[in-house]
Design an enzyme around this catalytic site. Sequence first.
Site, short mmCIF file in Angstrom:
data_model
loop_
_atom_site.label_atom_id
_atom_site.label_comp_id
_atom_site.label_asym_id
_atom_site.label_seq_id
_atom_site.Cartn_x
_atom_site.Cartn_y
_atom_site.Cartn_z
N HIS A 179 7.94 -4.59 -4.11
CA HIS A 179 6.94 -3.92 -3.28
C HIS A 179 6.57 -4.79 -2.08
O HIS A 179 6.03 -5.88 -2.26
CB HIS A 179 5.70 -3.65 -4.15
CG HIS A 179 4.59 -2.94 -3.44
ND1 HIS A 179 3.38 -3.53 -3.18
CD2 HIS A 179 4.53 -1.68 -2.94
CE1 HIS A 179 2.60 -2.66 -2.57
NE2 HIS A 179 3.27 -1.54 -2.41
N HIS A 186 2.55 -3.46 6.70
CA HIS A 186 1.76 -2.51 5.92
C HIS A 186 0.67 -1.81 6.73
O HIS A 186 0.62 -0.58 6.80
CB HIS A 186 1.12 -3.18 4.69
CG HIS A 186 0.34 -2.19 3.87
ND1 HIS A 186 -1.00 -1.94 4.06
CD2 HIS A 186 0.74 -1.34 2.89
CE1 HIS A 186 -1.39 -0.99 3.23
NE2 HIS A 186 -0.36 -0.61 2.52
O1 G3P Z 1 4.87 3.13 -1.74
C1 G3P Z 1 4.05 2.71 -2.79
C2 G3P Z 1 2.86 1.92 -2.28
O2 G3P Z 1 3.31 0.95 -1.41
C3 G3P Z 1 1.85 2.80 -1.62
O3 G3P Z 1 0.70 2.12 -1.23
O4 G3P Z 1 -0.75 0.99 0.38
O5 G3P Z 1 0.88 -0.34 -0.94
O6 G3P Z 1 1.66 1.13 0.89
P1 G3P Z 1 0.64 0.92 -0.18
MG MG Z 2 3.81 0.87 0.69
#
Ligand code: G3P
Ligand code: MG
Length: 238
Positions: free
Chosen positions: A6, A48
């Site tokens: 992630h 992000h």
């Molecule tokens: O794509 C899954 C997750 O990344 C969604 O939330 O805020 O971490 O981009 P965020």
């Molecule tokens: Mg994300």
Amino acid sequence: MKIIAHRGASGYAPENTLSAFALAVKMGSKSFEFDVHLTRDKKLVVHHDYDLKRTAGNPAKISALDYAELKKINVGNKFGFPVERVPLLEEVLQLISHQAEWINFEVKNDGNVYPGIEAALLELVRSRPGLAGISLISSFDYGTLKRLRVLDNKIKLGYLGRHLRNLLLVPAIINARRIGAASFHIALRIAFGLNVALIHKAGLKVFVYTVNKKKDALRMQKIGVDGIFSNYPDILQK
Ligand code: G3P
Ligand code: MG
């Protein structure tokens, strides 16, 4: 169950930077997630937030900067990494492509703040041989998903539920099916067996964000989710 790096290996290196992706590759990740934005001069970049406040202490918005300006800003002052830049999406792909078997492009485009981002992303995905087949494009913004579907009737789409509560799950599943989504992405907060079963029953895969504790990862495995987004690619080995 897929363990999806992630924002790269963002538990160990500054999120969404080349270092975070290089580390995920080194740790053996085969599945990756990152967030996609568009600069003022229409370059696809990976970061992000919509601005650089949190990652660089600079309030500038990505939409207001050309890439030449954006790349001067240091977003890597974390975990002892002195300097990192917001990477171009192409650079990230270059780094992970030899190992990636599954890539989730999360398009940040609330209120269509980046007009044309869908076409630009599809063009890039289609330009690299074999990439479209391992790609999944997701967004919290339903309009973005709808535009992607109009532009491409085959690309895999992931429905990202925002502030979803149990009661809102069924209408959200209906919306996900309406755009022919392949998967439904939910927060750990609502990742329970019954919800997962409901989503699976609708023919959608379930991916859960963000799972950073081993005990939660094990619970997700037990209830049969298809994948978890984790900042720690080694979460099950910890
Ligand atoms: O794509 C899954 C997750 O990344 C969604 O939330 O805020 O971490 O981009 P965020
Ligand atoms: Mg994300």
